[in-house]
Write an enzyme that holds these catalytic residues in place. Structure first.
Site, PDB file in Angstrom:
ATOM      1  N   SER A 214      16.751  -1.153 -14.840  1.00 37.39           N
ATOM      2  CA  SER A 214      16.614   0.029 -14.960  1.00 37.39           C
ATOM      3  C   SER A 214      16.581   0.814 -13.572  1.00 37.39           C
ATOM      4  O   SER A 214      16.881   1.944 -13.570  1.00 37.39           O
ATOM      5  CB  SER A 214      15.168   0.440 -15.847  1.00 37.39           C
ATOM      6  OG  SER A 214      13.953   0.046 -15.000  1.00 37.39           O
ATOM      7  N   ASN A 215      16.182  -0.027 -12.549  1.00 39.45           N
ATOM      8  CA  ASN A 215      16.372   0.478 -11.245  1.00 39.45           C
ATOM      9  C   ASN A 215      17.755   0.515 -11.033  1.00 39.45           C
ATOM     10  O   ASN A 215      18.319   1.513 -10.167  1.00 39.45           O
ATOM     11  CB  ASN A 215      15.600  -0.278 -10.207  1.00 39.45           C
ATOM     12  CG  ASN A 215      14.045  -0.017 -10.301  1.00 39.45           C
ATOM     13  OD1 ASN A 215      13.628   0.935  -9.656  1.00 39.45           O
ATOM     14  ND2 ASN A 215      13.229  -0.776 -11.181  1.00 39.45           N
TER      15      ASN A 215
ATOM     16  N   MET B 100      15.509 -12.066  -8.849  1.00 41.49           N
ATOM     17  CA  MET B 100      14.131 -12.624  -8.863  1.00 41.49           C
ATOM     18  C   MET B 100      14.513 -14.188  -7.948  1.00 41.49           C
ATOM     19  O   MET B 100      14.250 -14.959  -8.217  1.00 41.49           O
ATOM     20  CB  MET B 100      13.924 -13.240 -10.097  1.00 41.49           C
ATOM     21  CG  MET B 100      13.554 -12.259 -11.096  1.00 41.49           C
ATOM     22  SD  MET B 100      12.160 -11.156 -10.651  1.00 41.49           S
ATOM     23  CE  MET B 100      10.967 -12.291 -11.248  1.00 41.49           C
ATOM     24  N   ARG B 101      15.011 -13.762  -6.674  1.00 46.44           N
ATOM     25  CA  ARG B 101      15.268 -14.830  -5.803  1.00 46.44           C
ATOM     26  C   ARG B 101      15.000 -14.458  -4.177  1.00 46.44           C
ATOM     27  O   ARG B 101      15.231 -13.308  -4.010  1.00 46.44           O
ATOM     28  CB  ARG B 101      16.866 -15.338  -5.727  1.00 46.44           C
ATOM     29  CG  ARG B 101      17.054 -15.853  -6.879  1.00 46.44           C
ATOM     30  CD  ARG B 101      18.544 -16.277  -7.179  1.00 46.44           C
ATOM     31  NE  ARG B 101      18.492 -17.144  -8.372  1.00 46.44           N
ATOM     32  CZ  ARG B 101      18.105 -18.297  -8.739  1.00 46.44           C
ATOM     33  NH1 ARG B 101      17.825 -18.966  -7.810  1.00 46.44           N
ATOM     34  NH2 ARG B 101      17.723 -18.542  -9.970  1.00 46.44           N
TER      35      ARG B 101
ATOM     36  N   ASN C 284      14.285  -3.741  -0.895  1.00 45.10           N
ATOM     37  CA  ASN C 284      13.649  -4.205  -2.314  1.00 45.10           C
ATOM     38  C   ASN C 284      12.673  -3.298  -2.812  1.00 45.10           C
ATOM     39  O   ASN C 284      12.136  -2.557  -2.022  1.00 45.10           O
ATOM     40  CB  ASN C 284      13.238  -5.323  -2.087  1.00 45.10           C
ATOM     41  CG  ASN C 284      12.532  -6.128  -3.386  1.00 45.10           C
ATOM     42  OD1 ASN C 284      13.106  -5.838  -4.499  1.00 45.10           O
ATOM     43  ND2 ASN C 284      11.435  -6.930  -3.383  1.00 45.10           N
TER      44      ASN C 284
ATOM     45  N   HIS D 236       9.377  -3.252  -5.053  1.00 40.09           N
ATOM     46  CA  HIS D 236       8.286  -3.597  -5.714  1.00 40.09           C
ATOM     47  C   HIS D 236       7.055  -3.159  -6.456  1.00 40.09           C
ATOM     48  O   HIS D 236       6.780  -2.132  -5.969  1.00 40.09           O
ATOM     49  CB  HIS D 236       7.680  -4.694  -4.635  1.00 40.09           C
ATOM     50  CG  HIS D 236       6.740  -5.859  -5.332  1.00 40.09           C
ATOM     51  ND1 HIS D 236       6.886  -6.925  -5.989  1.00 40.09           N
ATOM     52  CD2 HIS D 236       5.245  -5.841  -5.249  1.00 40.09           C
ATOM     53  CE1 HIS D 236       5.821  -7.613  -6.230  1.00 40.09           C
ATOM     54  NE2 HIS D 236       4.794  -7.037  -5.962  1.00 40.09           N
TER      55      HIS D 236
HETATM   56  C1  GRF Z   1      10.718  -3.590 -11.182  1.00 43.45           C
HETATM   57  O1  GRF Z   1       9.391  -3.460 -11.466  1.00 43.45           O
HETATM   58  C2  GRF Z   1      11.042  -3.755  -9.555  1.00 43.45           C
HETATM   59  O2  GRF Z   1      10.121  -3.333  -8.904  1.00 43.45           O
HETATM   60  C3  GRF Z   1      10.637  -5.536  -9.530  1.00 43.45           C
HETATM   61  O3  GRF Z   1      11.338  -5.725 -10.682  1.00 43.45           O
HETATM   62  C4  GRF Z   1      11.410  -4.859 -11.599  1.00 43.45           C
HETATM   63  C5  GRF Z   1      12.720  -4.446 -12.142  1.00 43.45           C
HETATM   64  O4  GRF Z   1      12.874  -3.721 -13.150  1.00 43.45           O
HETATM   65  N1  GRF Z   1      11.326  -5.992  -8.314  1.00 43.45           N
HETATM   66  P1  GRF Z   1      14.217  -3.428 -13.870  1.00 43.45           P
HETATM   67  O5  GRF Z   1      15.051  -4.527 -14.127  1.00 43.45           O
HETATM   68  O6  GRF Z   1      14.703  -2.544 -12.641  1.00 43.45           O
HETATM   69  O7  GRF Z   1      14.109  -2.453 -14.965  1.00 43.45           O
END
Ligand code: GRF
Length: 200
Positions: free
Chosen positions: A13-14, A90-91, A107, A109
């Site tokens: 989604s980001n 996730m790395r 990044n 978070h």
């Molecule tokens: C988000 O909460 C981001 O902050 C974290 O991983 C999640 C990714 O969400 N690092 P999406 O895949 O962008 O929906």
């Protein structure tokens, strides 16, 4: 026009928020590459729909982080990438990419770092009973969710409904990431214009 690569492992989604902001020129850059370490993750579908090239790879098919990051670096060079945005990647990023893109990897978070780094930051915060949740955009270094903080947004919330707080956090993430990347791109553009002026 500056060129952005977005790294993601899952939903994306980001990724979608950043890519859409580039399309609408709210970010003065183009999203040229989606890098995904989970082939078939939903983010790759989002990229395909937007006509953005996807680089999918299985980390386990490589001997080491260095090996797969060298492969990624080749592709980033081919695409003339200026900025990397991690969006649910996730790395831990290794020296190969960090050295090639100093202060050019960001990044997002879902907590007010340095509180609650790592997986399930929202769950960690709920377990703690925090009353102010939040999101952070930071430069990436070789530590887990470490690196200098660029921007943060606080979300006061006095409840324990996970779905409700997740919705609030994700909405705030999209807005803060777009605003922050837009500012970073503007400052890269400003600095390269200054350098051009000094050369002329
Ligand atoms: C988000 O909460 C981001 O902050 C974290 O991983 C999640 C990714 O969400 N690092 P999406 O895949 O962008 O929906």
């Amino acid at each position: 026009m500056k060129r952005i690569a977005i790294f993601a492992s899952g939903n994306g989604s980001n990724f979608e928020a950043l890519a859409a902001a580039c399309e609408k020129r709210r970010i003065d850059a183009e999203t040229v590459l989606c890098v995904c370490d989970h082939p078939g993750a939903y983010v790759t579908e989002r990229a395909r729909r937007k006509g953005i090239r996807t680089l999918e790879f299985h980390p386990k098919s490589y001997g080491s982080k260095k090996e797969y990051e060298e492969m990624i670096l080749e592709e980033l060079k081919k695409e003339n990438v200026d900025l990397i945005c991690l969006a649910g990647y996730m790395r831990i990023v290794g020296a190969t990419l960090l050295d090639a893109f100093p202060e050019r990897i960001l990044n997002i978070h879902p907590s007010l770092l340095p509180a609650f780094p790592g997986v399930d930051a929202i769950g960690q915060a709920l377990n703690y009973g925090v009353k102010v949740f939040g999101v952070t955009v930071h430069f990436v270094d070789n530590t887990l969710d470490g690196g200098k903080i660029i921007s943060q947004a606080a979300i006061p919330y006095n409840g324990d409904d996970r779905e409700e707080i997740e919705t609030m956090v994700h909405a705030r993430e999209h807005a803060l990431y777009v605003e922050t990347v837009a500012n970073i791109i503007n400052s890269i553009n400003f600095n390269s214009k200054q350098n051009d002026n000094q050369r002329n």
